[in-house]
Enzyme design. Structure first.
Site, mmCIF file in Angstrom:
data_model
loop_
_atom_site.group_PDB
_atom_site.id
_atom_site.type_symbol
_atom_site.label_atom_id
_atom_site.label_comp_id
_atom_site.label_asym_id
_atom_site.label_seq_id
_atom_site.Cartn_x
_atom_site.Cartn_y
_atom_site.Cartn_z
ATOM 1 N N HIS A 204 -26.192 78.876 -3.058
ATOM 2 C CA HIS A 204 -26.214 77.452 -2.706
ATOM 3 C C HIS A 204 -27.078 77.139 -1.487
ATOM 4 C CE1 HIS A 204 -23.349 78.663 0.385
ATOM 5 N NE2 HIS A 204 -23.755 77.593 1.027
HETATM 6 C C1 UD1 Z 1 -23.074 72.836 3.131
HETATM 7 C C2 UD1 Z 1 -23.379 73.437 4.502
HETATM 8 C C3 UD1 Z 1 -23.357 74.959 4.447
HETATM 9 C C4 UD1 Z 1 -22.114 75.487 3.759
HETATM 10 C C5 UD1 Z 1 -21.967 74.812 2.405
HETATM 11 C C6 UD1 Z 1 -20.737 75.271 1.660
HETATM 12 C C7 UD1 Z 1 -24.839 72.079 5.922
HETATM 13 C C8 UD1 Z 1 -26.196 71.916 6.463
HETATM 14 N N1 UD1 Z 1 -24.693 73.015 4.983
HETATM 15 O O1 UD1 Z 1 -24.179 73.092 2.294
HETATM 16 O O2 UD1 Z 1 -23.408 75.458 5.772
HETATM 17 O O3 UD1 Z 1 -22.186 76.898 3.612
HETATM 18 O O4 UD1 Z 1 -21.900 73.403 2.597
HETATM 19 O O5 UD1 Z 1 -20.709 74.799 0.329
HETATM 20 O O6 UD1 Z 1 -23.925 71.392 6.332
HETATM 21 N N2 UD1 Z 1 -23.219 67.986 -3.689
HETATM 22 C C9 UD1 Z 1 -22.503 67.506 -4.777
HETATM 23 N N3 UD1 Z 1 -21.149 67.434 -4.675
HETATM 24 C C10 UD1 Z 1 -20.487 67.777 -3.540
HETATM 25 C C11 UD1 Z 1 -21.237 68.244 -2.438
HETATM 26 C C12 UD1 Z 1 -22.591 68.362 -2.530
HETATM 27 O O7 UD1 Z 1 -23.050 67.166 -5.823
HETATM 28 O O8 UD1 Z 1 -19.243 67.673 -3.490
HETATM 29 C C13 UD1 Z 1 -24.700 68.112 -3.805
HETATM 30 C C14 UD1 Z 1 -25.422 66.902 -3.291
HETATM 31 O O9 UD1 Z 1 -26.384 66.582 -4.213
HETATM 32 C C15 UD1 Z 1 -26.083 67.375 -2.003
HETATM 33 C C16 UD1 Z 1 -26.192 68.856 -2.161
HETATM 34 O O10 UD1 Z 1 -25.115 69.234 -3.050
HETATM 35 O O11 UD1 Z 1 -27.332 66.789 -1.845
HETATM 36 C C17 UD1 Z 1 -26.068 69.577 -0.870
HETATM 37 O O12 UD1 Z 1 -24.892 69.225 -0.185
HETATM 38 P P1 UD1 Z 1 -24.801 69.302 1.422
HETATM 39 O O13 UD1 Z 1 -23.508 68.756 1.815
HETATM 40 O O14 UD1 Z 1 -26.021 68.732 2.031
HETATM 41 O O15 UD1 Z 1 -24.912 70.831 1.774
HETATM 42 P P2 UD1 Z 1 -24.433 72.151 1.041
HETATM 43 O O16 UD1 Z 1 -25.566 72.714 0.300
HETATM 44 O O17 UD1 Z 1 -23.177 71.953 0.286
#
Ligand code: UD1
Length: 349
Positions: A204
């Site tokens: 991820h």
């Molecule tokens: C975040 C943390 C990372 C952690 C990880 C655990 C930051 C910078 N990164 O990364 O340190 O290890 O969480 O999972 O804070 N999305 C969904 N549904 C959700 C959540 C996210 O569809 O419930 C998608 C969204 O399109 C989003 C992407 O995942 O753009 C990334 O989500 P984001 O919260 O930016 O960071 P993570 O990759 O989850």
């Protein structure tokens, strides 16, 4: 004493669960839980609150996703409003996500004391958003709860030794508590029905998902592995792999809750991951791990060959997966009572 806990992403729910369980038994401590809404899907957020028996958040800021600046900025604005209204004496932030960063900055600018749990981790790779988040959180916090001796040394080098307290790893507390409560019923169907060996993989991190070349190399290695590879997939990665053709031994499933991932870990042969948490959970479960990154913050897991940093190197992945399971393991992450030590600290304030 009123303490505001700020969480927003999966690994934070797991860490906060253990500390929060202890807080609930102490009449003098009133915990106010702020969920930023960084993770919002049922299987990225709600399931953790239910399974880990964390009280429902007192407030959900529903920030959702966005670029780093936007996501963090929105969080800062809303967290500030809540802290001004609720007036906690302390704010606790966990780990290294954008929710950690926003929580630590909002509180410290309001002169509310900040406690950072899981301090002192460094990858020395500023391409990772998490590295920036942890450096800032460590420097603005008032007390640093440190998981390992190695992290303690790093904090001393940065001049933060005086506010650092070695308590052990709260993730080890959580692992001990919840691993004893998992059973086959928590397994996803694909694993429950399976009687052959498999590898458990997760991907991820932005540095992998946002780079098609890396992602392709990693999935090429998966397709050439000798066993089925089961991947509970983060929504971020799902979007990115739509363009790849996956071979038959790769099985993509929905993200698992904590009890599900622990149950799957128990059954798998080995782990391939870019997650910080899963590297350590593999170590605790005594499963060899291949880390799909250029470095790891959890350097202790490398000792005795439990973990190997293999990056996106297809040939190295194929070679390393064949290595035997190490014979011995030392303990580096405390005794599973980090949360008790954290609570003791607050009781002395
Ligand atoms: C975040 C943390 C990372 C952690 C990880 C655990 C930051 C910078 N990164 O990364 O340190 O290890 O969480 O999972 O804070 N999305 C969904 N549904 C959700 C959540 C996210 O569809 O419930 C998608 C969204 O399109 C989003 C992407 O995942 O753009 C990334 O989500 P984001 O919260 O930016 O960071 P993570 O990759 O989850």
């Amino acid at each position: 004493m009123k303490i505001a806990t700020i969480v927003g992403a999966r690994p934070q729910f797991i860490k906060a669960a253990t500390v929060s369980r202890l807080f609930r038994n102490i009449p003098d401590i009133k915990e106010y839980i702020i969920h930023t809404g960084q993770h919002y899907d049922e299987n990225m957020s709600d399931i953790f609150f239910t399974e880990l028996e964390i009280p429902r958040p007192d407030i959900n800021l529903n920030i959702g996703s966005g670029s780093h600046g936007k996501q963090t900025g929105r969080m800062l604005e809303k967290i500030e409003d809540v802290l001004i209204k609720e007036k906690p004496e302390w704010v606790i932030v966990y780990g290294d996500t954008n929710s950690t960063l926003a929580g630590a900055i909002a509180a410290s600018k309001l002169h509310i004391k900040v406690a950072h749990v899981e301090s002192g981790l460094r990858s020395y790779n500023k391409q990772m958003p998490e590295e920036i988040n942890r450096i800032v959180a460590d420097h603005v916090s008032d007390i640093l709860f440190v998981p390992t001796l190695h992290a303690m040394q790093i904090l001393k080098t940065e001049g933060l030794g005086d506010k650092s307290l070695l308590v052990g790893d709260v993730m080890y507390d959580s692992f001990k508590y919840y691993a004893a409560r998992t059973s086959d019923e928590h397994l996803p169907e694909i694993i429950r029905k399976k009687d052959t060996e498999f590898y458990l993989a997760t991907i991820h991190r932005a540095e992998n998902t946002d780079n098609t070349d890396r992602l392709k190399k990693i999935f090429t290695a998966f397709s050439r592995l000798d066993k089925t590879v089961i991947i509970p997939l983060h929504p971020r990665t799902r979007k990115m792999i739509e363009t790849l053709t996956l071979s038959d031994n790769i099985k993509i499933i929905e993200p698992l809750g904590y009890l599900g991932i622990l149950a799957a870990l128990k059954k798998c042969s080995k782990v391939l991951t870019d997650s910080g948490g899963l590297q350590k959970e593999a170590f605790f479960m005594k499963k060899p791990c291949l880390t799909l990154r250029t470095e790891t913050e959890w350097v202790e897991t490398l000792n005795d060959g439990w973990n190997h940093v293999v990056n996106d190197n297809t040939e190295l992945i194929l070679k390393t997966i064949k290595m035997p399971v190490p014979a011995k393991q030392e303990s580096y992450y405390g005794e599973g009572n980090a949360a008790e030590k954290i609570v003791e600290f607050f009781l002395k304030q």
